[in-house]
Design an enzyme around this catalytic site. Sequence first.
Site: not given
Length: 356
Positions: A215, A84, A289
């Site tokens: 991420h 991303h 994350e």
Amino acid sequence: MSLFEIHSLAEGLESTRSYEYTKYHPMDEIYGWMENVARENPEIISSAVYGYTYEGRNITLMKLGLENPEAREKKVVWVDCGVHAREWISPAFCQWFVKEIAASYKTNKKLRKMLQNVDVYVTPVVNVDGYIFSWANDSTRLWRKSRSTPPPGSSCYGVDLNRNFNANWGTVGVSFDSCSNTYGGKSAGSEPEASALMDFVGKLVNRTLCFLTIHSAGQLILLPYGHPETSAPNHDELLSVGKAAAEEMKKVHGMDYAVGTSPEILYPNSGSSRDWARLTGIPFSFTFELRDKGEFSYLLPEEQIQPACEEAYVGAISIITHVHDKTFSGATVSSGVAMTIWSGVMAAFLTSAGLV
Ligand SMILES: [Zn+2]
């Protein structure tokens, strides 16, 4: 030789000794760093291009490993970052991870041993086009998707690459509207970035012990699967390995990382690389994350790069150590076929806010 080539050559001869790992770097600097760090550490690092982005840029990985003294076939650990675009701490982590290993493998006997048994493949930026776009100006800083051209009748660019993998594709937590931040693309693997990764890792599945995709944000360690009605056959072990990593991470700077499946602790989703890795037969697969829990989110200040990377490094090494020791202490690695039974397609509506 053109001026451009002379410029590239000059850049290529710079040393990584002056590289600032506590800053975010634009893509050209990351490409230059990859060349330099491989050239400066030939015993342990090599690099390879394994795919091309929609706009034709190289998708490059670095292979970290040492020769096996018994010339045995090596196992593989996969680490990727920058899926991303706006999650800038993720490419920063992959660079930190390579730097840490290059700096410590000579003196750290355990790490040295692991690198004789396992090659660690690190992709610092998967979504190169999106990452470059996120650097273009303030209005594009929060770009998430790739940069593929709009489908017929739309003016919206890009696909959410973490909805494009061949894993329950298009079922939950995904949009078919090309203007959505979770647009999953025309079909599973329709995007060159996702298909390059699936092709490359797909050929290594039998040797791959572990798949880590990095991420931000939210401080989570996510296990397969994103679909709420499927469960990994080794779920309990995934959970305990994830929890052990989170405990180690907390010791570094006191930060809490929650551990669980995506539907349990974040939201349901489908088509993620983590789920694809587990479904295809890689026994251990996790999404990290990284920091933070929402204060700065994708705009994590540079002062936090070092602590975020330090704790994530410890977490990644904790998992890699587990999969290494499990394999090389004589125990067999489970790679049972995942259960993919569910009834009907669940609808899940996600706004673009808070996506990670
Ligand atoms: Zn993400």
